[in-house]
Design an enzyme around this catalytic site. Sequence first.
Site, PDB file in Angstrom:
ATOM      1  CG  ASP A  85      53.476 -24.789  31.039  1.00 26.80           C
ATOM      2  OD1 ASP A  85      54.180 -24.512  30.040  1.00 26.80           O
ATOM      3  OD2 ASP A  85      53.126 -23.939  31.872  1.00 26.80           O
ATOM      4  CG  ASN A  88      58.782 -14.659  29.165  1.00 29.27           C
ATOM      5  OD1 ASN A  88      58.219 -15.719  29.430  1.00 29.27           O
ATOM      6  ND2 ASN A  88      58.809 -13.656  30.011  1.00 29.27           N
ATOM      7  CG  ASN A 130      54.411 -14.630  28.925  1.00 31.54           C
ATOM      8  OD1 ASN A 130      53.538 -13.963  28.377  1.00 31.54           O
ATOM      9  ND2 ASN A 130      54.702 -14.502  30.196  1.00 31.54           N
ATOM     10  CG  HIS A 189      56.525 -22.208  32.752  1.00 36.10           C
ATOM     11  ND1 HIS A 189      55.319 -22.292  32.097  1.00 36.10           N
ATOM     12  CD2 HIS A 189      56.956 -20.927  32.567  1.00 36.10           C
ATOM     13  CE1 HIS A 189      55.039 -21.120  31.541  1.00 36.10           C
ATOM     14  NE2 HIS A 189      56.012 -20.284  31.794  1.00 36.10           N
ATOM     15  CE1 TYR A 224      62.870 -20.448  36.569  1.00 34.01           C
ATOM     16  CE2 TYR A 224      65.051 -20.411  35.568  1.00 34.01           C
ATOM     17  CZ  TYR A 224      64.006 -19.757  36.191  1.00 34.01           C
ATOM     18  OH  TYR A 224      64.094 -18.404  36.443  1.00 34.01           O
TER      19      TYR A 224
END
Length: 194
Positions: free
Chosen positions: A95, A70, A116, A22, A17
Site C-alpha cells: 500500500d 513491521n 514499516n 494496509h 485486518y
Amino acid sequence: MAVFKLLVGLGNPGSEYENTRHNAGAQWIEALARQSQCSLRSEKKFFGEFAKAYIGGEECYLLIPTTYMNLSGKSVQAVCQFYKILPEQVLVIHDELDIPPGTVKLKKGGGHGGHNGLKDIISKLGNNRDFGRLRIGIGHPGHASQVASYVLKKAPTEEYDQIEKTIDESLRYCDDIVRGELSNAMNHLHSFKA
C-alpha cells in the site's frame, strides 16, 4: 529467466485486518494465486503463506508474510536465503499513502518512505534497496498523526472498489513484470486511474 523470482504481498495476519488499506499487497498476491491457479499454504520456515507459481512461463514464488507488517523482512529474508534469491529479484507489493486510491506505480529500488514493512525488508536484506516495488495507492488521511489508524481501517466502499480495480489492472501486466519487461507495464499502469 525471470527477473523477479519472489513476489511479496505485504499485510497483517488475522481476520481483523482483512481488507484493510494496509493489506492491499497481500490482497494482490491472493488475487495472483487465484489467477495462476496455485494455492498459498502456511509455511512455518518462511513465516508466511507461500506458493510456487508459473507466471509468463517463468517459475517464481509468491509470499504473504504472516509476521505482522513491521517484521515482514524476517519472512522475505528466510525465502531469499533458502532459494538464493537476490534482492533485485524480489518484487514487493504494498500500500502507498503518497498516491491516491485507484492508482498504481511500479519502480525498482528506492527508500522506504516511512513504510514499516519496507523498512524491515531493507534492513533484513542487508540495507539493500534494489528490490522492485508495486505501489498500490490508498491515499493519505491528511496528517501524519492519523496515518496509523488510517492504514488499519477498511476503506469506504468507493475507495475499496478503486483499490480492487487497481489490483485487477496491474495483474493484467504480471507476465511482463515477472519477466522484467517493465516499460510496457509502467507506460500503461502509470496513466491508469480506476
